[in-house]
Design an enzyme around this catalytic site. Structure first.
Site, PDB file in Angstrom:
ATOM      1  CB  CYS A   2      -0.934   0.079   1.197  1.00  0.00           C
ATOM      2  SG  CYS A   2      -2.051  -1.296   1.321  1.00  0.00           S
ATOM      3  NE  ARG A  27       4.708   1.782   0.127  1.00  0.00           N
ATOM      4  CZ  ARG A  27       5.695   1.553   0.969  1.00  0.00           C
ATOM      5  NH1 ARG A  27       6.924   1.804   0.609  1.00  0.00           N
ATOM      6  NH2 ARG A  27       5.468   1.083   2.177  1.00  0.00           N
ATOM      7  CD1 TRP A  74       0.006  -6.294  -3.063  1.00  0.00           C
ATOM      8  CD2 TRP A  74      -0.341  -6.880  -0.937  1.00  0.00           C
ATOM      9  NE1 TRP A  74       0.349  -7.613  -2.929  1.00  0.00           N
ATOM     10  CE2 TRP A  74       0.143  -8.000  -1.632  1.00  0.00           C
ATOM     11  CE3 TRP A  74      -0.631  -7.014   0.426  1.00  0.00           C
ATOM     12  CZ2 TRP A  74       0.338  -9.234  -1.033  1.00  0.00           C
ATOM     13  CZ3 TRP A  74      -0.438  -8.239   1.028  1.00  0.00           C
ATOM     14  CH2 TRP A  74       0.050  -9.344   0.297  1.00  0.00           C
ATOM     15  CD  GLU A 492       9.870 -11.592  -7.671  1.00  0.00           C
ATOM     16  OE1 GLU A 492       9.455 -10.846  -6.785  1.00  0.00           O
ATOM     17  OE2 GLU A 492      11.022 -11.491  -8.140  1.00  0.00           O
ATOM     18  CG  HIS A 508      18.670 -36.845  -3.824  1.00  0.00           C
ATOM     19  ND1 HIS A 508      18.973 -38.109  -3.367  1.00  0.00           N
ATOM     20  CD2 HIS A 508      19.861 -36.250  -4.091  1.00  0.00           C
ATOM     21  CE1 HIS A 508      20.290 -38.257  -3.328  1.00  0.00           C
ATOM     22  NE2 HIS A 508      20.849 -37.134  -3.767  1.00  0.00           N
ATOM     23  CE  LYS A 607      11.706  -2.917  -5.034  1.00  0.00           C
ATOM     24  NZ  LYS A 607      12.433  -3.990  -5.731  1.00  0.00           N
TER      25      LYS A 607
HETATM   26  O1  M6R Z   1      12.891  -5.128   0.759  1.00  0.00           O
HETATM   27  P1  M6R Z   1      13.347  -6.513   1.062  1.00  0.00           P
HETATM   28  O2  M6R Z   1      14.653  -6.850   0.468  1.00  0.00           O
HETATM   29  O3  M6R Z   1      13.325  -6.821   2.528  1.00  0.00           O
HETATM   30  O4  M6R Z   1      12.282  -7.452   0.383  1.00  0.00           O
HETATM   31  C1  M6R Z   1      12.306  -8.829   0.545  1.00  0.00           C
HETATM   32  C2  M6R Z   1      11.429  -9.515  -0.467  1.00  0.00           C
HETATM   33  O5  M6R Z   1      10.108  -9.109  -0.308  1.00  0.00           O
HETATM   34  C3  M6R Z   1      11.869  -9.197  -1.898  1.00  0.00           C
HETATM   35  O6  M6R Z   1      13.195  -9.551  -2.114  1.00  0.00           O
HETATM   36  C4  M6R Z   1      10.982  -9.957  -2.902  1.00  0.00           C
HETATM   37  O7  M6R Z   1      11.241 -11.321  -2.836  1.00  0.00           O
HETATM   38  C5  M6R Z   1      11.208  -9.387  -4.307  1.00  0.00           C
HETATM   39  N1  M6R Z   1       9.970  -9.287  -4.988  1.00  0.00           N
HETATM   40  C6  M6R Z   1      12.131 -10.197  -5.101  1.00  0.00           C
HETATM   41  O8  M6R Z   1      12.248  -9.811  -6.420  1.00  0.00           O
END
Ligand code: M6R
Length: 612
Positions: A2, A27, A74, A492, A508, A607
């Site tokens: 958000c 966001r 969001w 993603e 495995h 994000k």
């Molecule tokens: O801001 P942060 O690095 O703490 O965020 C962690 C994850 O939310 C972030 O890396 C997420 O996995 C991304 N979308 C990866 O591209």
């Protein structure tokens, strides 16, 4: 999660708010809304979908006002819809509120208020909060900011909020607990936002709100109170450290592509003033004063989420090798809810691009409570991780807007390389080996450029594999986390299912999935793992998998066995993970473009994950 944006001043606030919503759309982007105060009454427009949809609706039914709040959502509670979009209003229609975070006890609040005759239109937790404020305000004779504070005292959960009330026009109230807020101080005008990106083109002077602080803005100016300590706090403004150009796409079609290309210099920026290839050393000012405690730690935990967690895994391999300290890498969401062995002899490194990820912050707080030394590795200056850790290292990659992390990842990995070089040189890494290592890192930008120049050949690989429903990524050692990260990038942004595995683990289980429709990306650097990886590739070939090899040296065997080869410049073996990551970012990007996906705002993602 958000985006919050608000304006207080004399101008028509709509252009600022809409532009601000666009900047914050990374966001969360499932619905958006705006509420404006004019001549003592408030009007709102809300719309499911992206900010463009809201803008269209505003063109059909325009509203005006020089005090305004706006939100891009969001969804947590309730599907994305017009009704669930923010701002939410109370039952009198006089109080409006935007919220980022989760009110955990919202159902109890709703129950109590329902008994008092309140009715709820949305499924959101936010509507419970705005009505709680209303209940207190219209019953207890408090002024608006006091009523907001009293309501927040009853709330369990996290919030960044901005609210206003038409019974006290010319007043805006904002508060923070767990979700970031920045106050921009302009000439006779104020801006409040989830981050500084919508503010920078209006003023560079900002105040970052700390936990438990509440701001009131009125004709006299602004005042900030600590709700925790029950005192007014005087906070100096600080200057925003990035420029508008850094948060614009420029000539690139997508932020993600721009950020992939920026790695030519962002990795260098991460190293600037910190590495010395002449004597093979690194120097990290932000942790220098704690270096002896760090090096003498009995154990290190690295805690993070998503891509940052992958960087942490690379850190484990490096730190254990160069510092000889056991390193555990844990998802922050797991660490925070279990009983890890953490004490004053433990160092906990939290890695986060945004510095606002709820789980990572909670893990860091827990580590502090246990007496550990906490170290932050983060990108956003002044973020919560930066402020709450005992010491830290900024990645200096510049603002990252694309939801899929790219340049922030390679900068995190670079920091971990620098850290391991520090450790190594303080222990028994020879100056000669240190020099080779430092020189390879120092020159990495030109190698990234070579990879980017070969983007078209990666596009060809993408074209040939675009119809696949699944991908497998395999790597060994430092390249196992790269495989995980390559798979995450692909999932993603292209919505293709992908898994990363240590190459030898494939047999495995995942080997059962391999057939002629399955592309398998194999990370095959010419290091001590090469022959082993080659054997794993043979195993894939024997099951008719489509082999995409990423290598720093073509050999006749590799050429024979691979369906496609992605070349990475040959340099120090330790640098391969950074370079191959850039190749895999491009592969994911091209596949997602070919599949016509929304690159910068993939479905369901946001994000900065400020809810747990
Ligand atoms: O801001 P942060 O690095 O703490 O965020 C962690 C994850 O939310 C972030 O890396 C997420 O996995 C991304 N979308 C990866 O591209």
């Amino acid at each position: 999660m958000c985006g919050i944006i608000s304006y207080y001043g004399k101008r028509d606030s709509v252009p600022f708010l809409i532009n601000g919503l666009r900047r914050l759309e990374y966001r969360g982007y499932d619905s958006a809304g705006i509420a404006l105060m004019k001549d003592g009454s408030i009007e709102a427009v809300k719309k499911a979908g992206k900010v463009d949809e809201l803008e269209k609706k505003l063109k059909e039914s325009p509203i005006k006002g020089s005090i305004g709040i706006a939100h891009t959502r969001w969804a947590t509670h309730g599907e994305p819809s017009d009704i669930n979009a923010h701002p939410h209003k109370d039952k009198t229609g006089k109080i409006f509120l935007i919220h980022n975070g989760i009110i955990e006890n919202y159902s109890t609040i709703k129950e109590v208020l329902t008994r008092k005759g309140f009715q709820f239109k949305s499924q959101t937790d936010t509507e419970a909060l705005v009505n709680l404020i209303s209940d207190i305000y219209y019953a207890d004779g408090l002024n608006f900011e006091q009523a907001v504070e009293a309501a927040l005292n009853q709330v369990v959960g996290t919030y960044g909020i901005v609210a206003f009330c038409s019974d006290e026009p010319n007043k805006l109230v904002a508060a923070r607990h767990g979700s970031p807020l920045v106050l921009g101080v302009g000439k006779d005008e104020y801006f409040i936002a989830s981050d500084a990106s919508p503010i920078v083109e209006h003023t560079r002077n900002v105040i970052y709100l700390d936990e438990g602080e509440i701001i009131t803005i009125n004709e006299k100016g602004h005042s900030i109170r600590s709700m925790k300590d029950d005192v007014i706090v005087n906070k100096e403004t600080t200057e925003i450290e990035f420029s508008i150009e850094e948060i614009e796409k420029g000539e690139f079609p997508h932020f993600m592509l721009k950020e992939i290309y920026e790695q030519v210099f962002t990795i260098k920026d991460t190293m600037r003033g910190r590495i010395n290839p002449i004597d093979g050393t690194a120097h990290l000012g932000g942790i220098e004063h704690q270096m002896s405690r760090i090096q003498n730690a009995h154990r290190i935990y690295i805690t993070a989420c998503g891509t940052s967690w992958h960087a942490g895994l690379i850190g484990k391999y490096l730190i254990e090798e160069y510092a000889g300290i056991p390193v555990h890498v844990e998802y922050a969401s797991e660490f925070r809810y279990r009983k890890p062995i953490v004490d004053s002899n433990t160092v906990v490194i939290g890695i986060s691009q945004s510095g606002e990820t709820a789980d990572t912050l909670a893990a860091i707080r827990k580590a502090k409570d246990f007496g550990a030394l906490t170290v932050g590795i983060c990108n956003v200056v002044g973020s919560s991780v930066a402020r709450e850790t005992d010491c830290g290292i900024y990645t200096h990659a510049g603002p990252e807007i694309g939801v899929a992390s790219t340049k922030a990842f390679t900068s995190q990995v670079t920091v971990l390389f620098l850290l391991s070089l520090c450790f190594g040189r303080n222990k028994n890494l020879s100056s000669q080996t240190g020099k080779k290592y430092a020189t390879a890192l120092f020159n990495i930008g030109e190698h990234v450029k070579t990879i980017l120049d070969g983007s078209d050949s990666i596009l060809e690989v993408a074209k040939s594999t675009v119809k696949a429903d699944n991908f497998l990524y395999l790597g060994r050692g430092l390249n196992f986390p790269v495989a995980l990260e390559g798979a995450l990038k692909l999932k993603e942004i292209s919505y293709i299912h992908a898994e990363g595995y240590p190459a030898a683990e494939m047999k495995h289980g995942p080997i059962a999935l391999i057939d002629e429709k399955m592309p398998v990306v194999c990370l095959a650097p010419h290091d001590k793992t090469f022959q082993k990886v080659l054997s794993n590739i043979q195993e894939v070939k024997a099951r008719k998998g489509v082999i995409i090899t990423v290598t720093d040296k073509r050999t006749p065997e590799l050429e024979k066995i691979s369906d496609y080869i992605i070349d990475v410049p040959s340099t120090h073996p330790k640098v391969f993970p950074i370079l191959s990551s850039v190749s895999l970012q491009l592969l994911a990007y091209h596949l997602a473009v070919l599949r016509d996906c929304d690159i910068d705002q993939p479905r369901n993602l946001a994000k900065s994950v400020t809810v747990e």
